[in-house]
Design a protein around this motif. Sequence first.
Motif, PDB file in Angstrom:
ATOM      1  N   ASP A   1    -104.835  36.766 -41.063  1.00 43.09           N
ATOM      2  CA  ASP A   1    -103.599  37.311 -41.625  1.00 43.09           C
ATOM      3  C   ASP A   1    -103.303  38.697 -41.058  1.00 43.09           C
ATOM      4  O   ASP A   1    -102.150  39.133 -41.043  1.00 43.09           O
ATOM      5  CB  ASP A   1    -103.711  37.426 -43.157  1.00 43.09           C
ATOM      6  CG  ASP A   1    -103.789  36.071 -43.840  1.00 43.09           C
ATOM      7  OD1 ASP A   1    -103.170  35.118 -43.331  1.00 43.09           O
ATOM      8  OD2 ASP A   1    -104.470  35.980 -44.881  1.00 43.09           O
TER       9      ASP A   1
ATOM     10  N   VAL B   1     -99.272  39.753 -43.517  1.00 41.98           N
ATOM     11  CA  VAL B   1     -98.928  39.127 -44.788  1.00 41.98           C
ATOM     12  C   VAL B   1     -99.905  37.985 -45.066  1.00 41.98           C
ATOM     13  O   VAL B   1    -100.563  37.479 -44.157  1.00 41.98           O
ATOM     14  CB  VAL B   1     -97.480  38.575 -44.776  1.00 41.98           C
ATOM     15  CG1 VAL B   1     -96.469  39.689 -44.576  1.00 41.98           C
ATOM     16  CG2 VAL B   1     -97.307  37.506 -43.696  1.00 41.98           C
ATOM     17  N   ASP B   2     -99.979  37.602 -46.345  1.00 39.37           N
ATOM     18  CA  ASP B   2    -100.752  36.415 -46.697  1.00 39.37           C
ATOM     19  C   ASP B   2     -99.924  35.568 -47.659  1.00 39.37           C
ATOM     20  O   ASP B   2     -98.999  36.065 -48.305  1.00 39.37           O
ATOM     21  CB  ASP B   2    -102.088  36.794 -47.329  1.00 39.37           C
ATOM     22  CG  ASP B   2    -101.936  37.230 -48.762  1.00 39.37           C
ATOM     23  OD1 ASP B   2    -102.066  36.398 -49.666  1.00 39.37           O
ATOM     24  OD2 ASP B   2    -101.642  38.435 -48.989  1.00 39.37           O
ATOM     25  N   ASP B   3    -100.263  34.293 -47.759  1.00 41.87           N
ATOM     26  CA  ASP B   3     -99.464  33.362 -48.563  1.00 41.87           C
ATOM     27  C   ASP B   3    -100.029  33.065 -49.939  1.00 41.87           C
ATOM     28  O   ASP B   3     -99.295  32.668 -50.837  1.00 41.87           O
ATOM     29  CB  ASP B   3     -99.304  32.023 -47.810  1.00 41.87           C
ATOM     30  CG  ASP B   3     -98.501  32.185 -46.532  1.00 41.87           C
ATOM     31  OD1 ASP B   3     -97.503  32.923 -46.557  1.00 41.87           O
ATOM     32  OD2 ASP B   3     -98.884  31.579 -45.515  1.00 41.87           O
ATOM     33  N   ASP B   4    -101.352  33.220 -50.112  1.00 42.34           N
ATOM     34  CA  ASP B   4    -101.978  32.714 -51.337  1.00 42.34           C
ATOM     35  C   ASP B   4    -102.833  33.733 -52.074  1.00 42.34           C
ATOM     36  O   ASP B   4    -103.549  33.377 -53.011  1.00 42.34           O
ATOM     37  CB  ASP B   4    -102.836  31.490 -50.994  1.00 42.34           C
ATOM     38  CG  ASP B   4    -103.908  31.800 -49.948  1.00 42.34           C
ATOM     39  OD1 ASP B   4    -104.015  32.977 -49.541  1.00 42.34           O
ATOM     40  OD2 ASP B   4    -104.625  30.867 -49.544  1.00 42.34           O
TER      41      ASP B   4
ATOM     42  N   ALA C   1     -97.672  40.270 -49.794  1.00 48.93           N
ATOM     43  CA  ALA C   1     -97.356  38.859 -49.998  1.00 48.93           C
ATOM     44  C   ALA C   1     -96.246  38.468 -49.039  1.00 48.93           C
ATOM     45  O   ALA C   1     -95.341  39.262 -48.777  1.00 48.93           O
ATOM     46  CB  ALA C   1     -96.922  38.620 -51.444  1.00 48.93           C
ATOM     47  N   ALA C   2     -96.318  37.260 -48.507  1.00 46.19           N
ATOM     48  CA  ALA C   2     -95.300  36.827 -47.546  1.00 46.19           C
ATOM     49  C   ALA C   2     -93.907  36.932 -48.138  1.00 46.19           C
ATOM     50  O   ALA C   2     -92.944  37.279 -47.454  1.00 46.19           O
ATOM     51  CB  ALA C   2     -95.589  35.410 -47.093  1.00 46.19           C
ATOM     52  N   SER C   3     -93.783  36.657 -49.447  1.00 43.70           N
ATOM     53  CA  SER C   3     -92.465  36.698 -50.092  1.00 43.70           C
ATOM     54  C   SER C   3     -91.948  38.113 -50.262  1.00 43.70           C
ATOM     55  O   SER C   3     -90.760  38.335 -50.455  1.00 43.70           O
ATOM     56  CB  SER C   3     -92.546  36.032 -51.470  1.00 43.70           C
ATOM     57  OG  SER C   3     -93.503  36.689 -52.282  1.00 43.70           O
TER      58      SER C   3
END
Length: 208
Positions: free
Chosen positions: A41, A31-34, A94-96
């Motif tokens: 990642d 996952v990645d955050d941005d 996406a992390a979310s």
Amino acid sequence: MKTSPLLLALIVTAAAAPALAGPVTLKANPVDDDGRVTLGDIFDGATGAAAGTVIGTRAGPSVIFEAGALQAQALRAGLRWDNAAGLSRVVVRAASAAPAGGEPVTMTPVVTPTRAPAARTTAATRAISRNDMVRVEFISGGVKLTITGRALRNAAVGEPVPILNLQSGRTIDAVAMGPGRAVTGPAAQTFRDAADRADAPLAAQHIR
């Protein structure tokens, strides 16, 4: 002591080359955050500058990387991924949007089954025979009309069958619903689609 040109070239090449590639393993749930996807990642064991190397961007909820290209990018950064599982693609989300419980999101090629060609109508599957008198129903928007005509060919349930209107002499394009029954108009395509999914008996009940 003078340094030979060949020795000097070897020294420069060795200095420019990355250090011996360190082994890394693919994360079960990258996952990645941005939206900026880095090697850190994706891989466990990626450290230092290599971990921060950006290899792509994510515009939507996920992005897919080809495994071969990912291996090459990792190697250029001094990381070695053996891809022992033989994956063809890797998904980074996406992390979310990541699935709960660490569900792996790596992918292998998906094989889409092809549909076998329809067999010719046989006597065993035939619902309507040529020259049979057939009741044809037209159903649209709550309006139901019925005429009787003569079948111009054999047909199994769900197959198209031309019906000759004996009063007007015109041919009606219909779909066989069962012995002596056919449907035309918008409902014909609905029934045919249902028959293709082996739901013809259920579809016939709804069209009645």
